[in-house]
Design a protein around this motif. Structure first.
Motif, PDB file in Angstrom:
ATOM      1  N   ILE A 242      50.492  41.017  47.608  1.00  0.00           N
ATOM      2  CA  ILE A 242      51.140  42.318  47.777  1.00  0.00           C
ATOM      3  C   ILE A 242      50.484  43.082  48.934  1.00  0.00           C
ATOM      4  O   ILE A 242      49.277  43.340  48.921  1.00  0.00           O
ATOM      5  CB  ILE A 242      51.053  43.142  46.479  1.00  0.00           C
ATOM      6  CG1 ILE A 242      51.727  42.371  45.326  1.00  0.00           C
ATOM      7  CG2 ILE A 242      51.703  44.504  46.655  1.00  0.00           C
ATOM      8  CD1 ILE A 242      51.581  43.039  43.982  1.00  0.00           C
ATOM      9  N   GLU A 243      51.286  43.441  49.900  1.00  0.00           N
ATOM     10  CA  GLU A 243      50.767  44.050  51.128  1.00  0.00           C
ATOM     11  C   GLU A 243      50.028  45.353  50.855  1.00  0.00           C
ATOM     12  O   GLU A 243      48.965  45.609  51.435  1.00  0.00           O
ATOM     13  CB  GLU A 243      51.924  44.291  52.100  1.00  0.00           C
ATOM     14  CG  GLU A 243      51.475  44.655  53.506  1.00  0.00           C
ATOM     15  CD  GLU A 243      50.813  43.489  54.222  1.00  0.00           C
ATOM     16  OE1 GLU A 243      49.876  43.750  54.997  1.00  0.00           O
ATOM     17  OE2 GLU A 243      51.214  42.337  54.001  1.00  0.00           O
ATOM     18  N   ARG A 244      50.579  46.202  49.999  1.00  0.00           N
ATOM     19  CA  ARG A 244      49.954  47.513  49.791  1.00  0.00           C
ATOM     20  C   ARG A 244      48.654  47.418  48.998  1.00  0.00           C
ATOM     21  O   ARG A 244      47.918  48.402  48.892  1.00  0.00           O
ATOM     22  CB  ARG A 244      50.927  48.460  49.082  1.00  0.00           C
ATOM     23  CG  ARG A 244      51.349  48.047  47.683  1.00  0.00           C
ATOM     24  CD  ARG A 244      52.243  49.123  47.068  1.00  0.00           C
ATOM     25  NE  ARG A 244      52.701  48.778  45.738  1.00  0.00           N
ATOM     26  CZ  ARG A 244      53.813  48.110  45.488  1.00  0.00           C
ATOM     27  NH1 ARG A 244      54.566  47.696  46.495  1.00  0.00           N
ATOM     28  NH2 ARG A 244      54.160  47.829  44.241  1.00  0.00           N
ATOM     29  N   TRP A 245      48.380  46.252  48.426  1.00  0.00           N
ATOM     30  CA  TRP A 245      47.108  46.050  47.729  1.00  0.00           C
ATOM     31  C   TRP A 245      46.010  45.579  48.674  1.00  0.00           C
ATOM     32  O   TRP A 245      44.851  45.486  48.270  1.00  0.00           O
ATOM     33  CB  TRP A 245      47.273  45.032  46.609  1.00  0.00           C
ATOM     34  CG  TRP A 245      48.008  45.543  45.406  1.00  0.00           C
ATOM     35  CD1 TRP A 245      48.886  46.586  45.360  1.00  0.00           C
ATOM     36  CD2 TRP A 245      47.943  45.034  44.061  1.00  0.00           C
ATOM     37  NE1 TRP A 245      49.384  46.756  44.086  1.00  0.00           N
ATOM     38  CE2 TRP A 245      48.813  45.818  43.268  1.00  0.00           C
ATOM     39  CE3 TRP A 245      47.239  43.997  43.455  1.00  0.00           C
ATOM     40  CZ2 TRP A 245      48.993  45.591  41.907  1.00  0.00           C
ATOM     41  CZ3 TRP A 245      47.419  43.755  42.096  1.00  0.00           C
ATOM     42  CH2 TRP A 245      48.288  44.555  41.336  1.00  0.00           C
ATOM     43  N   ARG A 246      46.370  45.263  49.920  1.00  0.00           N
ATOM     44  CA  ARG A 246      45.390  44.706  50.849  1.00  0.00           C
ATOM     45  C   ARG A 246      44.140  45.570  51.022  1.00  0.00           C
ATOM     46  O   ARG A 246      43.028  45.054  51.104  1.00  0.00           O
ATOM     47  CB  ARG A 246      46.044  44.443  52.207  1.00  0.00           C
ATOM     48  CG  ARG A 246      46.996  43.238  52.228  1.00  0.00           C
ATOM     49  CD  ARG A 246      46.263  41.952  51.848  1.00  0.00           C
ATOM     50  NE  ARG A 246      47.126  40.788  51.896  1.00  0.00           N
ATOM     51  CZ  ARG A 246      47.311  40.023  52.959  1.00  0.00           C
ATOM     52  NH1 ARG A 246      46.699  40.320  54.094  1.00  0.00           N
ATOM     53  NH2 ARG A 246      48.093  38.975  52.891  1.00  0.00           N
ATOM     54  N   PRO A 247      44.255  46.914  51.105  1.00  0.00           N
ATOM     55  CA  PRO A 247      43.026  47.718  51.247  1.00  0.00           C
ATOM     56  C   PRO A 247      42.061  47.568  50.079  1.00  0.00           C
ATOM     57  O   PRO A 247      40.862  47.807  50.231  1.00  0.00           O
ATOM     58  CB  PRO A 247      43.563  49.155  51.346  1.00  0.00           C
ATOM     59  CG  PRO A 247      44.948  49.008  51.862  1.00  0.00           C
ATOM     60  CD  PRO A 247      45.476  47.750  51.241  1.00  0.00           C
ATOM     61  N   ALA A 248      42.579  47.182  48.912  1.00  0.00           N
ATOM     62  CA  ALA A 248      41.731  47.026  47.737  1.00  0.00           C
ATOM     63  C   ALA A 248      41.326  45.578  47.501  1.00  0.00           C
ATOM     64  O   ALA A 248      40.744  45.259  46.457  1.00  0.00           O
ATOM     65  CB  ALA A 248      42.452  47.551  46.492  1.00  0.00           C
ATOM     66  N   LEU A 249      41.600  44.689  48.469  1.00  0.00           N
ATOM     67  CA  LEU A 249      41.350  43.268  48.256  1.00  0.00           C
ATOM     68  C   LEU A 249      39.861  42.958  48.085  1.00  0.00           C
ATOM     69  O   LEU A 249      39.483  42.185  47.195  1.00  0.00           O
ATOM     70  CB  LEU A 249      41.931  42.453  49.415  1.00  0.00           C
ATOM     71  CG  LEU A 249      41.850  40.929  49.259  1.00  0.00           C
ATOM     72  CD1 LEU A 249      42.545  40.483  47.977  1.00  0.00           C
ATOM     73  CD2 LEU A 249      42.464  40.236  50.472  1.00  0.00           C
ATOM     74  N   THR A 250      39.014  43.553  48.905  1.00  0.00           N
ATOM     75  CA  THR A 250      37.582  43.275  48.791  1.00  0.00           C
ATOM     76  C   THR A 250      37.009  43.743  47.452  1.00  0.00           C
ATOM     77  O   THR A 250      36.261  42.999  46.807  1.00  0.00           O
ATOM     78  CB  THR A 250      36.800  43.912  49.949  1.00  0.00           C
ATOM     79  OG1 THR A 250      37.315  43.414  51.193  1.00  0.00           O
ATOM     80  CG2 THR A 250      35.319  43.565  49.864  1.00  0.00           C
ATOM     81  N   PRO A 251      37.337  44.960  46.960  1.00  0.00           N
ATOM     82  CA  PRO A 251      36.885  45.312  45.607  1.00  0.00           C
ATOM     83  C   PRO A 251      37.409  44.360  44.539  1.00  0.00           C
ATOM     84  O   PRO A 251      36.693  44.055  43.570  1.00  0.00           O
ATOM     85  CB  PRO A 251      37.465  46.727  45.414  1.00  0.00           C
ATOM     86  CG  PRO A 251      37.567  47.277  46.780  1.00  0.00           C
ATOM     87  CD  PRO A 251      37.946  46.114  47.644  1.00  0.00           C
ATOM     88  N   LEU A 252      38.635  43.865  44.707  1.00  0.00           N
ATOM     89  CA  LEU A 252      39.174  42.911  43.743  1.00  0.00           C
ATOM     90  C   LEU A 252      38.416  41.582  43.797  1.00  0.00           C
ATOM     91  O   LEU A 252      38.211  40.928  42.774  1.00  0.00           O
ATOM     92  CB  LEU A 252      40.662  42.672  44.009  1.00  0.00           C
ATOM     93  CG  LEU A 252      41.599  43.840  43.698  1.00  0.00           C
ATOM     94  CD1 LEU A 252      43.035  43.503  44.105  1.00  0.00           C
ATOM     95  CD2 LEU A 252      41.541  44.210  42.223  1.00  0.00           C
ATOM     96  N   ILE A 253      37.988  41.192  44.994  1.00  0.00           N
ATOM     97  CA  ILE A 253      37.181  39.981  45.138  1.00  0.00           C
ATOM     98  C   ILE A 253      35.825  40.169  44.455  1.00  0.00           C
ATOM     99  O   ILE A 253      35.319  39.267  43.785  1.00  0.00           O
ATOM    100  CB  ILE A 253      37.005  39.623  46.630  1.00  0.00           C
ATOM    101  CG1 ILE A 253      38.338  39.140  47.211  1.00  0.00           C
ATOM    102  CG2 ILE A 253      35.926  38.565  46.819  1.00  0.00           C
ATOM    103  CD1 ILE A 253      38.314  38.903  48.706  1.00  0.00           C
ATOM    104  N   CYS A 254      35.238  41.351  44.634  1.00  0.00           N
ATOM    105  CA  CYS A 254      33.982  41.659  43.937  1.00  0.00           C
ATOM    106  C   CYS A 254      34.166  41.549  42.427  1.00  0.00           C
ATOM    107  O   CYS A 254      33.328  40.959  41.721  1.00  0.00           O
ATOM    108  CB  CYS A 254      33.499  43.060  44.300  1.00  0.00           C
ATOM    109  SG  CYS A 254      32.890  43.257  45.984  1.00  0.00           S
ATOM    110  N   LEU A 255      35.262  42.106  41.936  1.00  0.00           N
ATOM    111  CA  LEU A 255      35.541  42.055  40.503  1.00  0.00           C
ATOM    112  C   LEU A 255      35.735  40.621  40.038  1.00  0.00           C
ATOM    113  O   LEU A 255      35.198  40.216  39.004  1.00  0.00           O
ATOM    114  CB  LEU A 255      36.788  42.894  40.196  1.00  0.00           C
ATOM    115  CG  LEU A 255      37.257  42.911  38.732  1.00  0.00           C
ATOM    116  CD1 LEU A 255      36.213  43.573  37.845  1.00  0.00           C
ATOM    117  CD2 LEU A 255      38.599  43.645  38.617  1.00  0.00           C
ATOM    118  N   ALA A 256      36.484  39.842  40.796  1.00  0.00           N
ATOM    119  CA  ALA A 256      36.758  38.452  40.405  1.00  0.00           C
ATOM    120  C   ALA A 256      35.487  37.616  40.378  1.00  0.00           C
ATOM    121  O   ALA A 256      35.358  36.696  39.556  1.00  0.00           O
ATOM    122  CB  ALA A 256      37.775  37.838  41.362  1.00  0.00           C
TER     123      ALA A 256
END
Length: 288
Positions: A242-256
């Motif tokens: 999802i394109e609009r989630w891209r700014p939050a991708l790094t925090p999501l990677i940290c979470l994963a």
């Protein structure tokens, strides 16, 4: 189209918070998973399909952990000192962990379903040879997914101005960006069905061959599996898509990345007294 901007220094890419998170995952995940792998190999029989899946899950987590030091360095300094191949390898190790862990956790869930709901009819399915074949299939599938992604990522890095990794204004996307969420959704659905069936079985009167001594621990395994998917695997998979989630991708990677710190709890609850006795029952039935 992507409008590239060359960064003269790593100030914009530095983020001590990310470095702390990844460093904490290393400090916790490395000893826990290394110890868990040693215990699984030394104290539990590899003739058990559960052990086979958990050994492979521990290996997947350790592969993730050994890729994190370079993420710590990158976010601590804002610079990438290695070449593009190293960047691709580190990125693929993270993505491989999400995919392989999702498969192995689902296999564990299905194995528990068969042990509780179909204890006698599933004996020919719950064998170590079939578990090893399933594990080999997962690793081959994961490596096959790496090939198109690595090619696309290599082409992207060859056109990206300046050395960097992890943080791009226009990160590359392949067909896996669509396939991975589909796989995660499918396996989440399998885990939900298994959870419902096991819960229903545990709440009705069981016969002697399917008696469960510790229902709480059994259900904890399934609850933890659902948490793994909904909290760690699904958000980051959707973040790539999802394109609009891209700014939050790094925090999501940290979470994963935190998933590898919780997997040892799965090993603990899976090998309590119930599962030991259960495997003894299954083995004794196999000798008759």
């Amino acid at each position: 189209m992507c409008n590239f901007t060359v960064r003269e220094n790593g100030t914009e890419m530095k983020n001590p918070a990310y470095a702390v998170v990844f460093g904490s995952v290393i400090a916790v995940g490395l000893p826990l998973n290394a110890l868990s792998l040693c215990i699984l190999l030394c104290c539990h029989s590899l003739n058990s399909p559960s052990t086979v899946y958990m050994v492979n899950l521990a290996v997947s987590d350790l592969l993730l952990v050994i890729s994190l030091p370079m993420r710590v360095y990158f976010y601590a300094t804002g610079t990438w000192p290695l070449d593009n191949i190293a960047c691709i390898c580190v990125t693929m190790l993270f993505r491989n962990n999400i995919r392989s862990s999702a498969f192995f956790i689902t296999f564990i869930c299905v194995d528990r379903l068969l042990a509780v709901v179909y204890p006698l009819r599933s004996r020919h399915l719950r064998t170590s040879s079939k578990a090893w074949k399933a594990a080999a299939f997962v690793w081959l599938l994961v490596l096959a997914m790496n090939i198109p992604e690595s090619v696309i990522f290599t082409r992207f890095l060859n056109t990206y101005p300046g050395p960097s990794c992890f943080e791009f204004q226009c990160p590359p996307r392949s067909a896996m960006a669509y396939i991975q969420p589909g796989l995660v959704f499918t396996m989440l659905a399998v885990n939900i069905v298994c959870t419902v069936m096991v819960s229903w079985t545990l709440n009705r009167r069981l016969n002697d061959s399917a008696r469960v001594d510790n229902k709480v621990n059994v259900m904890l395994i399934f609850v933890m599996n659902l948490i793994m998917f909904t909290v760690f695997f699904l958000p980051v998979s959707m973040g790539v898509l999802i394109e609009r989630w891209r700014p939050a991708l790094t925090p999501l990677i940290c979470l994963a990345s935190l998933n590898c710190c919780l997997d040892p709890l799965l090993y603990y609850f899976s090998f309590d007294g119930f599962w030991r006795r259960k495997e003894d029952v299954d083995s004794s039935l196999g000798r008759e």
